[in-house]
Scaffold this active site. Structure first.
Site, mmCIF file in Angstrom:
data_model
loop_
_atom_site.group_PDB
_atom_site.id
_atom_site.type_symbol
_atom_site.label_atom_id
_atom_site.label_comp_id
_atom_site.label_asym_id
_atom_site.label_seq_id
_atom_site.Cartn_x
_atom_site.Cartn_y
_atom_site.Cartn_z
ATOM 1 C CG HIS A 26 -1.991 -1.048 1.132
ATOM 2 N ND1 HIS A 26 -3.135 -0.878 0.389
ATOM 3 C CD2 HIS A 26 -2.080 -2.284 1.683
ATOM 4 C CE1 HIS A 26 -3.886 -1.963 0.491
ATOM 5 N NE2 HIS A 26 -3.266 -2.831 1.269
ATOM 6 C CD GLU A 211 -5.154 -9.527 6.845
ATOM 7 O OE1 GLU A 211 -3.981 -9.623 7.240
ATOM 8 O OE2 GLU A 211 -5.642 -8.464 6.415
#
Length: 346
Positions: A26, A211
């Site tokens: 990210h 996740e």
């Protein structure tokens, strides 16, 4: 140490010299900690202790409050990016760090709407990022591209706007479209329209899933969004039939071990089910996610999985090969990397 027979031992091969593709990184989360501190001091931005003396922060996203704390730290870090030069520095340093870790290809993920107010809108910011990516690639030799990601906590119409933006840059530096933030928020099916736009533009579809939520959400990402890769996807291991489907469809999993442990998905690195995924035949690409918050970069993911699961070098080499196979890297980059992976293993 790795045994070579009765005559002695051979040192473990250096994972930082193993060629890799980095598919889950990210934008703000790629920032160096030292850069965060320097930019904050420059503009007198007060950072929480967990980003200064107590870094890397102790995190858990097991509940909504935990994710809020994580997101708050991310937003504070993003606030230190004030000028185009700051953005250029971040991208260059991310490229330098990946090269140091053996990176040959990087797909850096960014949500332009998170920076639009300060940088003249989503188009202007995307132009800036792509210019910085081109510059960093030329200066470091790292081949790079951008994944535009929508925020699932915002309205799905915002995601459509970003998908149209990404489509305009398809073939001009943008290779994929994602969906990030807390996967327990919002309705994944509501983002189908945005992913349809991205699919029609030929972009790689890379939503986060599997996740913080389990197999049920992985199925939604496959059925509603048509995911080509899953950001994380690690919890698909909990459903053998689903994992078999993923393997058969060739959907790659971007597994980020230190992220999984830091956010409380698994109690420790030995619990990250990488061996089970590999045994099932899954395509896995290890990624660092947000090194600024998790304290570990690309080579660290290989090193920790080697130590936690006693992986041999052939398995590490196969993981590196799969990272390129799951990428949108040009064929010449992939071919050169695979040659050098084989040389690393010799």
């Amino acid at each position: 140490m790795t045994a070579t027979g009765a005559g002695g031992v051979r040192p473990l091969r250096d994972v930082s010299r193993l060629p890799k593709a980095h598919l889950h990184l990210h934008f703000t989360g790629s920032m160096r900690h030292a850069t965060l501190l320097e930019l904050a001091e420059r503009d007198q931005v007060v950072l929480p202790d967990s980003l200064v003396e107590d870094w890397p922060p102790q995190l858990s996203a097991a509940d909504e409050k935990g994710w809020f704390r994580f997101q708050r730290l991310y937003d504070v870090a993003r606030s230190v990016l004030r000028t185009p030069e700051d953005v250029r520095r971040l991208v260059l340093e991310a490229a330098e760090d990946d090269v140091r870790d053996g990176g040959r290809w990087l797909e850096i993920q960014v949500d332009p709407s998170g920076y639009a107010a300060r940088f003249g809108g989503i188009t202007a910011f995307t132009d800036l990022v792509l210019d910085c990516v081109r510059d960093a690639s030329e200066r470091t030799g790292l081949a790079m591209a951008v994944v535009v990601a929508a925020n699932r906590t915002r309205h799905p119409l915002d995601a459509r706007t970003l998908a149209r933006l990404a489509a305009q840059y398809a073939g001009r530096g943008v290779v994929g479209f994602g969906l990030s933030n807390d996967e327990r928020r919002g309705s994944t099916a509501d983002f189908e329209g945005a992913f349809r736009i991205a699919r029609q533009a030929g972009l790689l579809l890379v939503p986060h899933g599997g996740e913080l939520r389990g197999p049920d959400h992985v199925r939604q990402c496959l059925d509603s969004l048509g995911a080509h890769r899953l950001g994380h996807g690690v919890r698909s291991v909990e459903d053998p039939a689903l994992l078999e489907r993923i393997v058969a469809a060739g959907v790659a999993l971007e597994v980020c071990p230190t992220s999984n442990v830091s956010l409380g998905v698994y109690s420790d690195l030995t619990s990250v089910p990488l061996p089970q995924l590999l045994a099932a035949g899954a395509t896995v690409a290890l990624g660092a996610d947000d090194p600024l918050l998790f304290g570990s970069r690309l080579a660290g993911q290989y090193a920790t999985m080697r130590a936690a699961h006693d992986l041999d070098d052939a398995t590490l080499a196969r993981l590196a090969e799969m990272s390129f196979e799951a990428s949108r890297a040009p064929s010449d980059v992939v071919a050169a990397a695979k040659r050098d992976i084989a040389a690393w293993l010799d």
